[in-house]
Design a protein around this motif. Sequence first.
Motif, PDB file in Angstrom:
ATOM      1  N   SER A  32      55.006  22.623  -5.153  1.00  0.00           N
ATOM      2  CA  SER A  32      54.713  22.466  -6.576  1.00  0.00           C
ATOM      3  C   SER A  32      53.300  21.920  -6.803  1.00  0.00           C
ATOM      4  CB  SER A  32      55.743  21.540  -7.223  1.00  0.00           C
ATOM      5  OG  SER A  32      55.709  20.277  -6.584  1.00  0.00           O
ATOM      6  N   LEU A  33      52.725  21.287  -5.798  1.00  0.00           N
ATOM      7  CA  LEU A  33      51.361  20.772  -5.915  1.00  0.00           C
ATOM      8  C   LEU A  33      50.310  21.820  -5.560  1.00  0.00           C
ATOM      9  CD1 LEU A  33      51.884  17.265  -4.299  1.00  0.00           C
ATOM     10  CD2 LEU A  33      51.793  17.853  -6.717  1.00  0.00           C
ATOM     11  N   GLY A  34      50.743  22.954  -5.028  1.00  0.00           N
ATOM     12  CA  GLY A  34      49.809  24.029  -4.700  1.00  0.00           C
ATOM     13  C   GLY A  34      49.386  24.068  -3.246  1.00  0.00           C
ATOM     14  N   ALA A  35      49.895  23.169  -2.442  1.00  0.00           N
ATOM     15  CA  ALA A  35      49.550  23.150  -1.022  1.00  0.00           C
ATOM     16  C   ALA A  35      50.564  23.984  -0.237  1.00  0.00           C
ATOM     17  CB  ALA A  35      49.546  21.723  -0.494  1.00  0.00           C
ATOM     18  N   GLU A  36      50.057  24.721   0.756  1.00  0.00           N
ATOM     19  CA  GLU A  36      50.940  25.511   1.590  1.00  0.00           C
ATOM     20  C   GLU A  36      51.647  24.603   2.586  1.00  0.00           C
ATOM     21  OE1 GLU A  36      49.403  29.115   3.262  1.00  0.00           O
ATOM     22  OE2 GLU A  36      47.954  29.297   1.653  1.00  0.00           O
ATOM     23  N   GLY A  37      52.923  24.851   2.797  1.00  0.00           N
ATOM     24  CA  GLY A  37      53.694  24.013   3.702  1.00  0.00           C
ATOM     25  C   GLY A  37      54.020  24.723   5.003  1.00  0.00           C
ATOM     26  N   PHE A  38      53.591  24.166   6.118  1.00  0.00           N
ATOM     27  CA  PHE A  38      53.898  24.685   7.443  1.00  0.00           C
ATOM     28  C   PHE A  38      54.614  23.594   8.224  1.00  0.00           C
ATOM     29  CE2 PHE A  38      50.147  27.151   6.211  1.00  0.00           C
ATOM     30  CZ  PHE A  38      50.591  28.441   6.473  1.00  0.00           C
ATOM     31  N   SER A  39      55.472  23.987   9.146  1.00  0.00           N
ATOM     32  CA  SER A  39      56.205  23.002   9.923  1.00  0.00           C
ATOM     33  C   SER A  39      55.371  22.420  11.063  1.00  0.00           C
ATOM     34  CB  SER A  39      57.488  23.611  10.484  1.00  0.00           C
ATOM     35  OG  SER A  39      57.174  24.708  11.311  1.00  0.00           O
ATOM     36  N   GLU A  42      50.314  24.650  14.786  1.00  0.00           N
ATOM     37  CA  GLU A  42      50.242  25.924  15.478  1.00  0.00           C
ATOM     38  C   GLU A  42      50.720  27.077  14.595  1.00  0.00           C
ATOM     39  OE1 GLU A  42      51.662  23.171  16.817  1.00  0.00           O
ATOM     40  OE2 GLU A  42      50.117  22.704  18.324  1.00  0.00           O
ATOM     41  N   LYS A  43      51.822  26.849  13.884  1.00  0.00           N
ATOM     42  CA  LYS A  43      52.312  27.870  12.959  1.00  0.00           C
ATOM     43  C   LYS A  43      51.292  28.136  11.859  1.00  0.00           C
ATOM     44  CE  LYS A  43      57.290  27.829  13.331  1.00  0.00           C
ATOM     45  NZ  LYS A  43      58.546  27.703  12.606  1.00  0.00           N
ATOM     46  N   GLU A  51      47.890  36.712   8.676  1.00  0.00           N
ATOM     47  CA  GLU A  51      47.762  37.147   7.284  1.00  0.00           C
ATOM     48  C   GLU A  51      46.355  37.644   6.990  1.00  0.00           C
ATOM     49  OE1 GLU A  51      49.097  33.832   4.969  1.00  0.00           O
ATOM     50  OE2 GLU A  51      51.171  34.514   5.008  1.00  0.00           O
ATOM     51  N   ARG A  52      45.356  36.972   7.526  1.00  0.00           N
ATOM     52  CA  ARG A  52      43.982  37.416   7.322  1.00  0.00           C
ATOM     53  C   ARG A  52      43.762  38.780   7.965  1.00  0.00           C
ATOM     54  NH1 ARG A  52      40.858  33.104   9.371  1.00  0.00           N
ATOM     55  NH2 ARG A  52      41.495  32.003   7.505  1.00  0.00           N
ATOM     56  N   THR A  53      44.278  38.954   9.178  1.00  0.00           N
ATOM     57  CA  THR A  53      44.172  40.245   9.860  1.00  0.00           C
ATOM     58  C   THR A  53      44.942  41.324   9.098  1.00  0.00           C
ATOM     59  OG1 THR A  53      44.042  39.064  11.973  1.00  0.00           O
ATOM     60  CG2 THR A  53      44.530  41.407  12.068  1.00  0.00           C
ATOM     61  N   GLY A  54      46.114  40.984   8.618  1.00  0.00           N
ATOM     62  CA  GLY A  54      46.910  41.932   7.837  1.00  0.00           C
ATOM     63  C   GLY A  54      46.215  42.366   6.566  1.00  0.00           C
ATOM     64  N   LYS A  55      45.528  41.447   5.916  1.00  0.00           N
ATOM     65  CA  LYS A  55      44.801  41.806   4.697  1.00  0.00           C
ATOM     66  C   LYS A  55      43.660  42.765   5.009  1.00  0.00           C
ATOM     67  CE  LYS A  55      45.664  38.234   1.324  1.00  0.00           C
ATOM     68  NZ  LYS A  55      45.067  37.281   0.392  1.00  0.00           N
ATOM     69  N   TRP A  56      42.967  42.545   6.122  1.00  0.00           N
ATOM     70  CA  TRP A  56      41.888  43.470   6.505  1.00  0.00           C
ATOM     71  C   TRP A  56      42.450  44.847   6.822  1.00  0.00           C
ATOM     72  CZ3 TRP A  56      37.021  43.332   5.459  1.00  0.00           C
ATOM     73  CH2 TRP A  56      36.408  42.111   5.234  1.00  0.00           C
ATOM     74  N   ILE A  57      43.594  44.884   7.481  1.00  0.00           N
ATOM     75  CA  ILE A  57      44.242  46.164   7.768  1.00  0.00           C
ATOM     76  C   ILE A  57      44.636  46.854   6.466  1.00  0.00           C
ATOM     77  CG2 ILE A  57      46.319  47.213   8.768  1.00  0.00           C
ATOM     78  CD1 ILE A  57      46.062  45.082  11.005  1.00  0.00           C
TER      79      ILE A  57
END
Length: 91
Positions: A32-39, A42-43, A51-57
Amino acid sequence: MNPALVLSILALLSGLVLRYWINRRKFYRRSSLGAEGFSSYEKSVIITFLERTGKWIAYILILFGLLFYWSYSRQKKEKEKEVQIEMQNLK
């Protein structure tokens, strides 16, 4: 159906769907604060890289789709010109 048109449609759709899917995953990962949450860190690194590579593809697929469509439209115009020239020669 012309192969250039089929490739154009497939490339455009797959590029757009890939971008939509990546952006949607990114949206639902935000708090809700706009920050991405990762566990874990490394993840975070791996998912961000993928995701960056996927966007370029996706961008490349969209570009190829547009180029295939441009090729198809050029072929169609050339065929129409040939038909008009043949019609004029028959008269």
